[in-house]
Design a protein around this motif. Structure first.
Motif, mmCIF file in Angstrom:
data_model
loop_
_atom_site.group_PDB
_atom_site.id
_atom_site.type_symbol
_atom_site.label_atom_id
_atom_site.label_comp_id
_atom_site.label_asym_id
_atom_site.label_seq_id
_atom_site.Cartn_x
_atom_site.Cartn_y
_atom_site.Cartn_z
ATOM 1 N N THR A 210 0.836 -1.201 0.000
ATOM 2 C CA THR A 210 0.000 0.000 0.000
ATOM 3 C C THR A 210 0.868 1.247 0.000
ATOM 4 N N ALA A 211 0.320 2.316 -0.542
ATOM 5 C CA ALA A 211 1.031 3.594 -0.581
ATOM 6 C C ALA A 211 0.816 4.339 0.740
ATOM 7 N N ASP A 212 1.905 4.811 1.335
ATOM 8 C CA ASP A 212 1.784 5.603 2.554
ATOM 9 C C ASP A 212 1.075 6.923 2.266
ATOM 10 N N THR A 213 0.375 7.424 3.269
ATOM 11 C CA THR A 213 -0.370 8.673 3.103
ATOM 12 C C THR A 213 0.057 9.735 4.110
ATOM 13 N N THR A 214 1.015 9.400 4.982
ATOM 14 C CA THR A 214 1.458 10.343 6.008
ATOM 15 C C THR A 214 2.964 10.252 6.180
ATOM 16 N N LEU A 215 3.613 11.396 6.291
ATOM 17 C CA LEU A 215 5.048 11.445 6.552
ATOM 18 C C LEU A 215 5.334 10.909 7.949
ATOM 19 N N SER A 216 6.383 10.093 8.063
ATOM 20 C CA SER A 216 6.780 9.539 9.355
ATOM 21 C C SER A 216 8.232 9.897 9.639
ATOM 22 N N CYS A 217 8.448 10.756 10.641
ATOM 23 C CA CYS A 217 9.785 11.175 11.052
ATOM 24 C C CYS A 217 9.873 11.121 12.567
ATOM 25 N N ARG A 218 10.994 10.635 13.086
ATOM 26 C CA ARG A 218 11.210 10.676 14.529
ATOM 27 C C ARG A 218 11.490 12.123 14.948
ATOM 28 N N PRO A 219 11.371 12.429 16.243
ATOM 29 C CA PRO A 219 11.368 13.830 16.678
ATOM 30 C C PRO A 219 12.722 14.512 16.714
ATOM 31 N N GLY A 220 13.822 13.769 16.538
ATOM 32 C CA GLY A 220 15.134 14.364 16.720
ATOM 33 C C GLY A 220 15.493 14.402 18.195
ATOM 34 N N THR A 221 16.540 15.136 18.537
ATOM 35 C CA THR A 221 16.961 15.283 19.930
ATOM 36 C C THR A 221 16.888 16.757 20.322
ATOM 37 N N PRO A 222 16.962 17.066 21.620
ATOM 38 C CA PRO A 222 16.890 18.475 22.034
ATOM 39 C C PRO A 222 17.884 19.339 21.268
ATOM 40 N N GLY A 223 17.382 20.455 20.768
ATOM 41 C CA GLY A 223 18.209 21.348 19.962
ATOM 42 C C GLY A 223 18.024 21.157 18.475
ATOM 43 N N TRP A 224 17.462 19.996 18.087
ATOM 44 C CA TRP A 224 17.170 19.722 16.678
ATOM 45 C C TRP A 224 15.652 19.665 16.486
ATOM 46 N N SER A 225 15.172 20.329 15.433
ATOM 47 C CA SER A 225 13.739 20.323 15.149
ATOM 48 C C SER A 225 13.500 19.891 13.709
ATOM 49 N N LEU A 226 12.344 19.271 13.491
ATOM 50 C CA LEU A 226 12.012 18.816 12.141
ATOM 51 C C LEU A 226 11.721 20.012 11.245
ATOM 52 N N ASP A 227 12.334 20.014 10.072
ATOM 53 C CA ASP A 227 12.124 21.070 9.077
ATOM 54 C C ASP A 227 11.051 20.586 8.104
ATOM 55 N N GLN A 228 9.823 21.016 8.333
ATOM 56 C CA GLN A 228 8.700 20.556 7.505
ATOM 57 C C GLN A 228 8.847 20.974 6.053
ATOM 58 N N LEU A 229 9.481 22.105 5.798
ATOM 59 C CA LEU A 229 9.596 22.625 4.441
ATOM 60 C C LEU A 229 10.396 21.698 3.530
ATOM 61 N N ASN A 230 11.384 21.031 4.103
ATOM 62 C CA ASN A 230 12.266 20.176 3.307
ATOM 63 C C ASN A 230 12.007 18.684 3.502
ATOM 64 N N SER A 231 11.054 18.346 4.351
ATOM 65 C CA SER A 231 10.714 16.949 4.609
ATOM 66 C C SER A 231 9.484 16.564 3.803
ATOM 67 N N ALA A 232 9.468 15.316 3.331
ATOM 68 C CA ALA A 232 8.327 14.842 2.522
ATOM 69 C C ALA A 232 8.396 13.323 2.425
ATOM 70 N N TYR A 233 7.307 12.732 1.936
ATOM 71 C CA TYR A 233 7.317 11.304 1.629
ATOM 72 C C TYR A 233 6.824 11.136 0.193
ATOM 73 N N ARG A 234 7.236 10.029 -0.412
ATOM 74 C CA ARG A 234 6.855 9.768 -1.803
ATOM 75 C C ARG A 234 6.674 8.268 -2.031
ATOM 76 N N PRO A 235 5.443 7.789 -2.288
ATOM 77 C CA PRO A 235 5.269 6.384 -2.692
ATOM 78 C C PRO A 235 5.673 6.238 -4.161
ATOM 79 N N LEU A 236 6.640 5.372 -4.422
ATOM 80 C CA LEU A 236 7.094 5.117 -5.782
ATOM 81 C C LEU A 236 6.572 3.750 -6.200
ATOM 82 N N GLY A 237 5.826 3.697 -7.283
ATOM 83 C CA GLY A 237 5.182 2.476 -7.752
ATOM 84 C C GLY A 237 3.777 2.815 -8.192
ATOM 85 N N SER A 238 3.068 1.825 -8.725
ATOM 86 C CA SER A 238 1.688 2.071 -9.177
ATOM 87 C C SER A 238 0.928 0.774 -9.180
#
Length: 238
Positions: A210-238
């Motif tokens: 099945t094709a994923d429908t939600t981005l899955s990223c771990r939270p990082g560590t203190p001092g590091w934050s997820l950059d939503q602008l550059n993060s994404a997911y892509r199902p490859l296949g059909s």
């Protein structure tokens, strides 16, 4: 004599049915419909060090790549122009067309290098800067050992953020690539794999029916934050 013929025919039929059932049982499930995984690795340099992007659909479109699944192998690298003081690093960028008919597994090697507070992530085996290439390949054997070139010029391998993962594409329809980018003090770090020792920076990349429908990223560590602008997911296949 006729009874023997009937028995022989029945036995032959049973054997044929067993063989047919075995053949059906051995048939693989659904797999990627396209022959090639065209993986584009685009690397940029700026005041925040190095930034690697492999996906074509982040919100930061100026840095998107040409990564795709297709029946045609890509031969030309496709990278966005960058911006905001970030420029392309051709020596570390490349495209590789992985022929999925060549084996059962996509063995994805993620090699992360570190220098003076900067992180550089590489996944391809064929950039001009050979000292930073990886062992990513397609094979009938699942890789169990990470292959990373040694780096150089003050850059060293960061084992805690490096890993190899074998994705079985014979029995799965999609390769769901999750690209997670974290930032800290102007630095950027990109991760693709779900299984590095530094678990706080792992992603949801997987092979699935099945094709994923939600981005899955771990939270990082203190001092590091997820950059939503550059993060994404892509199902490859059909």
């Amino acid at each position: 004599m006729r009874r023997c013929s009937v028995v022989a025919a029945a036995v032959a039929g049973a054997v044929a049915l067993t063989l047919a059932s075995t053949a059906v049982a051995k048939q693989p499930g659904p797999r990627l419909a396209e022959r090639y995984l065209n993986l584009h690795q685009c690397v940029y340099v700026g005041s925040g060090g190095h930034y690697t992007n492999v996906l074509p659909n982040t919100a930061n479109t100026a840095f998107n790549t040409g990564t795709n699944a297709s029946n045609t192998p890509d031969t030309a690298l496709s990278c966005g122009p960058g911006g905001g003081g970030w420029r392309s690093a051709p020596a570390n960028s490349a495209v590789k067309a992985f022929d999925l008919t060549a084996g059962r597994y996509l063995n994805l090697h993620q090699c992360v290098y570190f220098s003076a507070g900067q992180h550089y992530t590489a996944v391809l085996p064929n950039t001009p800067n050979a000292n930073f290439n990886t062992g990513t390949n397609v094979s009938n054997t699942a890789d169990t050992t990470l292959t990373c070139s040694p780096g150089g010029g003050g850059w060293r391998l960061l084992p805690a953020n490096s890993a190899v993962q074998s994705f079985d594409l014979t029995d799965n329809r999609y390769l769901n690539l999750h690209q997670c980018v974290w930032t800290s003090g102007g630095q950027y770090y990109m991760g693709l794999l779900p299984n590095t020792p530094n678990t706080n920076f792992n992603t949801g990349t997987n092979a699935s029916r099945t094709a994923d429908t939600t981005l899955s990223c771990r939270p990082g560590t203190p001092g590091w934050s997820l950059d939503q602008l550059n993060s994404a997911y892509r199902p490859l296949g059909s």
